[in-house]
Design an enzyme around this catalytic site. Sequence first.
Site, short mmCIF file in Angstrom:
data_model
loop_
_atom_site.label_atom_id
_atom_site.label_comp_id
_atom_site.label_asym_id
_atom_site.label_seq_id
_atom_site.Cartn_x
_atom_site.Cartn_y
_atom_site.Cartn_z
N GLU A 85 -0.65 -12.19 -21.85
CA GLU A 85 -0.26 -13.56 -22.20
C GLU A 85 0.57 -14.26 -21.12
O GLU A 85 1.62 -14.82 -21.40
CB GLU A 85 0.51 -13.54 -23.52
CG GLU A 85 -0.28 -12.90 -24.65
CD GLU A 85 0.52 -12.68 -25.93
OE1 GLU A 85 1.66 -13.15 -26.01
OE2 GLU A 85 -0.02 -12.04 -26.84
N ASN A 138 -4.89 -9.46 -20.69
CA ASN A 138 -5.08 -9.67 -22.13
C ASN A 138 -4.42 -10.97 -22.57
O ASN A 138 -3.26 -11.22 -22.25
CB ASN A 138 -4.43 -8.48 -22.86
CG ASN A 138 -4.76 -8.40 -24.33
OD1 ASN A 138 -5.92 -8.52 -24.72
ND2 ASN A 138 -3.74 -8.19 -25.16
N HIS A 168 -7.20 -13.46 -32.19
CA HIS A 168 -6.43 -13.82 -33.38
C HIS A 168 -6.93 -15.20 -33.79
O HIS A 168 -6.39 -16.22 -33.36
CB HIS A 168 -4.93 -13.88 -33.10
CG HIS A 168 -4.33 -12.54 -32.79
ND1 HIS A 168 -4.26 -11.54 -33.73
CD2 HIS A 168 -3.80 -12.03 -31.65
CE1 HIS A 168 -3.69 -10.48 -33.18
NE2 HIS A 168 -3.40 -10.74 -31.93
N GLU A 213 -7.62 -7.62 -30.30
CA GLU A 213 -6.65 -7.72 -31.42
C GLU A 213 -7.24 -8.53 -32.57
O GLU A 213 -6.57 -9.37 -33.18
CB GLU A 213 -5.35 -8.39 -30.93
CG GLU A 213 -4.75 -7.71 -29.72
CD GLU A 213 -3.40 -8.29 -29.26
OE1 GLU A 213 -2.80 -9.07 -30.02
OE2 GLU A 213 -2.98 -7.96 -28.15
N ASP A 241 -8.35 -10.37 -35.71
CA ASP A 241 -8.12 -10.64 -37.13
C ASP A 241 -8.52 -12.08 -37.39
O ASP A 241 -8.52 -12.91 -36.47
CB ASP A 241 -6.67 -10.35 -37.60
CG ASP A 241 -5.58 -10.91 -36.72
OD1 ASP A 241 -5.82 -11.89 -36.02
OD2 ASP A 241 -4.46 -10.35 -36.74
O1 G3I Z 1 11.50 -2.47 -35.62
C1 G3I Z 1 12.31 -3.57 -36.07
C2 G3I Z 1 13.15 -3.18 -37.23
O2 G3I Z 1 14.08 -2.19 -36.82
C3 G3I Z 1 13.88 -4.41 -37.76
O3 G3I Z 1 14.60 -4.08 -38.90
C4 G3I Z 1 12.89 -5.50 -38.10
C5 G3I Z 1 13.57 -6.78 -38.56
O4 G3I Z 1 12.83 -7.92 -38.25
O5 G3I Z 1 12.14 -5.79 -36.94
C6 G3I Z 1 11.40 -4.70 -36.46
O6 G3I Z 1 10.71 -5.10 -35.31
C7 G3I Z 1 9.59 -5.92 -35.51
C8 G3I Z 1 8.42 -5.25 -34.78
O7 G3I Z 1 7.29 -6.09 -34.86
C9 G3I Z 1 8.06 -3.88 -35.33
O8 G3I Z 1 7.59 -3.98 -36.64
C10 G3I Z 1 9.85 -7.29 -34.94
O9 G3I Z 1 10.82 -7.95 -35.71
C11 G3I Z 1 8.58 -8.09 -34.94
O10 G3I Z 1 8.82 -9.30 -34.21
C12 G3I Z 1 7.48 -7.32 -34.23
O11 G3I Z 1 6.31 -8.08 -34.31
C13 G3I Z 1 5.26 -7.66 -33.47
C14 G3I Z 1 4.89 -8.78 -32.53
O12 G3I Z 1 3.78 -8.38 -31.73
C15 G3I Z 1 6.04 -9.13 -31.60
O13 G3I Z 1 5.73 -10.28 -30.90
C16 G3I Z 1 4.06 -7.34 -34.34
O14 G3I Z 1 4.35 -6.20 -35.16
C17 G3I Z 1 2.83 -7.06 -33.48
O15 G3I Z 1 1.69 -6.98 -34.28
C18 G3I Z 1 2.64 -8.20 -32.50
O16 G3I Z 1 1.55 -7.90 -31.67
C19 G3I Z 1 1.20 -8.88 -30.70
C20 G3I Z 1 0.54 -8.16 -29.56
O17 G3I Z 1 1.38 -7.15 -29.08
C21 G3I Z 1 0.18 -9.13 -28.44
N1 G3I Z 1 -0.63 -10.21 -28.92
C22 G3I Z 1 -0.11 -10.91 -30.08
C23 G3I Z 1 0.19 -9.91 -31.20
C24 G3I Z 1 0.60 -10.64 -32.41
O18 G3I Z 1 1.82 -11.30 -32.18
#
Ligand code: G3I
Length: 339
Positions: free
Chosen positions: A146, A186, A222, A250, A252
Amino acid sequence: MKTILFSLFLGISLGTFGQDQYLKDHYKFPIGASMNPRLLAENDAYRKLASTEFNSVTAENHMKMMLIHPDANRFDFAKGDEVVAFAKGQQKRVHGHTLVWHNQVPKWMNEFSGDTQAWEDLLKNHVQTVAKHYQGQVAGWDVVNEAFLDDGSLRPSIWAKNIPDYIAKSFQWAHEADPNAILFYNDYGQDGKPKKMQAILNLVQELQARHIPIHGLGLQMHINIASKNDEILSVINQSQATGLAIHFSELDIAVNPKNDSTFVYQEMTKKAQQQKFELIFKAYQEIPKSQRYGITFWNISDKDTWLRGYFKRPKEYPLLFDESYNRKPAYSQLLKNEK
Ligand code: G3I
């Protein structure tokens, strides 16, 4: 008794003979999902689908900078390794995600200060330590994720700000660390954003002209049920024309992108979503075989989708498995469609 059992066995065998039971066996390219190690360890239904339905695995979060490199002098590979061990234990391919991104950067990196050389050393050390750790275990890497905005300009980030030519350097460093890995750029949302798409094509051309190793394009996909088919197909065609490996990395298909709290997932919407999945799979099959790295879904079931947590959108149903880990009709249709 023996005869009855034998006839039963024969009947079942013949009944299923010639019918694929799983998308991963039906299609001639890898079918993947991003996965979460906690769910793999704790949720039986999740682990079962992860095992039976997919032959390629991406860690949804645990190979990203924030999680794998939490302190300047400490890497934490434990959770990434768990995902790899799960995949390898079942002869599944692993796709690495992601070495360089503006998001999910650890605090210490965001607060780092130093001259250009110090920044380069930091990023090179990160890219090469992670790529070397997983050398021989991952088939490919999303090296840079990105990097462009919708208008095609370079996205502002600590990398863009502090390291001139950081994209090319990252590909070079990754290649030095793991010369056999297939290296991807990507990105998301190229459909309907011609300037973003063009910036990506320009990047590929530029890197190739400079003999910087880039081998693939990840189209995150996405998308949502209102995404325009012609725009999606145009992005696929333009990406494929580079001759690089193409990964729908990715996938969905959101059904409630406006986050309507009264949303009901009705037949008409399910059908529209199914048709979009069919379009995506059909388009992918039109890509030359040698360029098909695979289609990866972004997690497994509607219960696990990032769209629910990230956007606080509980009424979202973007995947092929429902909240109870059952196949949706869209899955069954994909299984019937031409291979
Ligand atoms: O692990 C912490 C946890 O300890 C905490 O309590 C909680 C509170 O919000 O957050 C947890 O972390 C989260 C993490 O996912 C793990 O679950 C983050 O807040 C959350 O922002 C994070 O989101 C991820 C996101 O990327 C971050 O931008 C998504 O799961 C993940 O699916 C998403 O994936 C991205 C790809 O890597 C790149 N392309 C876009 C895609 C969707 O955004």
